[in-house]
Design an enzyme around this catalytic site. Structure first.
Site, PDB file in Angstrom:
ATOM      1  N   THR A 302       0.784  -1.148   0.202  1.00 24.31           N
ATOM      2  CA  THR A 302      -0.134   0.054  -0.103  1.00 24.31           C
ATOM      3  C   THR A 302       0.816   1.371   0.147  1.00 24.31           C
ATOM      4  OG1 THR A 302      -1.734  -1.166   1.226  1.00 24.31           O
ATOM      5  CG2 THR A 302      -1.724   1.305   1.302  1.00 24.31           C
ATOM      6  N   CYS A 388      24.677   5.541   8.331  1.00 22.80           N
ATOM      7  CA  CYS A 388      24.428   3.975   8.209  1.00 22.80           C
ATOM      8  C   CYS A 388      25.510   3.251   8.599  1.00 22.80           C
ATOM      9  CB  CYS A 388      24.065   3.523   6.826  1.00 22.80           C
ATOM     10  SG  CYS A 388      22.525   4.388   6.348  1.00 22.80           S
TER      11      CYS A 388
END
Length: 464
Positions: A302, A388
């Site tokens: 979605t 990261c």
């Protein structure tokens, strides 16, 4: 009028006895302003010294740190939040629901956002596919292209300074039998175009080169790389998470076939990104996720309407304010660099200054240990490299790829300047950085020896 301003009087009337009974809720601080986009952009009311202080890793500091880590993430622009709020409160339909108004209006909002993102990079809206972020885009691009053309092409080219998700995707492909060429970069961080052209083989499936490096801010020659790839008939992918809205991008002029984008790097919400995938000549990818076939089967799941709307609003704002933001970031970067260099010697800039996004300043301080410097700069939110990989104590692989010596790679600090950074914040960052560097150098015997004219590289250190 912004939605946050329209709903505020209604909420206040409800809380003050305007007919809404909610026994399960307790408002213990009736005088506190409700959280709105407008309130978020305004300074908080005066508070006591105890309330303003913040404890960071066991150390109390006076207030929240200055934020200068814009390559890690950016604050949401209040105008973006205003655009998103209706789709959280009353226009909350699933954009894939085709049978009622709620779905129709959400779908229309998603398509409008898609058009805004496409306009910023010179693409067709049908070439934009929504994802959860740039990491997912990079995985779809690198793995998806290689796997789709695996029968004829088993070779991928990238650089040693790419984002970790690109490098890890390439290593994953190597485990599947693909050949990967990791191109070195020059000392300024730029790829050697002659080496790139020479590395392309008849079975090369993809060339992936980051547009703007997340650690050192270097801008790669995208148009030249795109031209080489087009001549060789190889798709060109670029991770443009740090470039979108900061430098002009034209996918057609630059010959880009696939491009990874992220919202939270341009003052949009976290959790949404977009993959540009060229239609003509068509580039095919193998989807990396199975599901309902949303986004024309490229990325099932979605579509999060509020996040997508925020992404579109952020792109629309960036299109209007890019030139101004760029000039302002350049002025603040120069102010920061001049202020530090005027008081501290042995300062080295990592990466090209000529081909660089000015909101990124990565510098190393000789004879200073980077982790100690970061720990001392508790009042300034900066980093030593990519968010990261910041948990690792190893020196930055990006700086090592530039040929920076290990001791200097350990001393690097990345300052990120953005739309809401002020001159006062830059001046304060200069003051705190200079103070901490001088403090650490005063405790460094190596700095004392260097100042005495001793060549440290000529010393043969003995181990005990």
């Amino acid at each position: 009028m912004a939605l946050s301003r329209r709903i505020l009087p209604v909420l206040l009337r409800c809380v003050n006895g305007g007919g809404w009974a909610a026994p399960a809720l307790s408002f213990s601080a009736p005088n506190r302003a409700l959280s709105t986009a407008t309130a978020a952009a305004e300074p908080p009311p005066p508070a006591s010294d105890e309330e303003e202080s913040v404890v960071v890793k066991g150390v109390r500091i006076s207030g929240r740190p200055l934020y200068m880590d814009m390559q890690a993430t950016t604050p949401v622009d209040p105008r973006v939040l205003d655009a998103m709020l209706p789709f959280y409160l009353h226009r909350y339909g699933n954009p894939h629901s085709r049978t009622h108004l709620y779905g129709w209006e959400s779908d229309a909002a998603v398509e409008e956002a898609r058009a805004r993102i496409a306009a910023l990079v010179g693409a067709d809206p049908r070439e934009i596919f929504f994802t959860s972020g740039a990491t997912e885009c990079n995985n779809i691009a690198v793995k998806g292209v290689a796997r789709f053309y695996r029968d004829r092409r088993r070779h991928v080219i990238t650089t040693q300074t790419e984002h970790k998700c690109v490098l890890d995707s390439c290593r994953y492909l190597q485990q599947e039998g693909f050949d990967v060429t990791y191109l070195p970069v020059r000392s300024d961080g730029l790829v050697d175009l002659a080496q790139l052209e020479e590395a392309i083989r008849p079975d090369t499936a993809l060339v992936s080169v980051m547009a703007v490096n997340n650690e050192i801010g270097v801008i790669q020659p995208l148009e030249e790389i795109g031209r080489i790839c087009k001549e060789k008939g190889v798709p060109f992918h670029t991770d443009a998470a740090q470039a979108l809205g900061k430098i002009p991008i034209d996918v057609n002029k630059m010959g880009i076939g696939l491009m990874s984008l992220s919202a939270h790097k341009i003052y949009g919400p976290k959790g949404v990104g977009a993959l540009y995938l060229r239609r003509r000549p068509r580039i095919r990818v193998e989807p990396q996720m199975s599901g309902g076939g949303q986004e024309r089967g490229i990325r099932s799941g979605t579509v999060p309407t509020p996040l997508v709307v925020g992404f579109g609003a952020a792109c629309e704002i960036a299109a209007k304010e890019m030139d101004y933001d760029h000039r302002r970031a350049a002025a603040l970067q120069q102010r920061l660099l001049d202020g530090i260099r005027a008081q501290v010697d042995e300062v080295v800039i990592n990466g090209s200054m000529e081909h660089r996004y000015p909101g990124n300043l990565n510098i190393s301080f000789a004879y200073v240990e980077g982790e100690s410097l970061l720990m001392g700069l508790k009042e300034v939110a900066v980093s030593s490299g990519s968010a990261c990989t910041s948990a690792s104590l190893e020196p930055s692989y990006v700086l090592r790829a530039l040929g920076v010596e290990e001791d200097m790679a350990h001393t690097s600090i990345r300052f990120g300047i953005g739309r809401f950074t002020t001159e006062e914040e830059v001046d304060r960052a200069i003051e705190l950085t200079v103070h901490q560097v001088k403090k650490l150098r005063d405790m460094s015997p190596l700095y004392e020896m260097a100042k005495a004219g001793i060549d440290l590289k000529s010393i043969e250190w003995s181990q005990h």
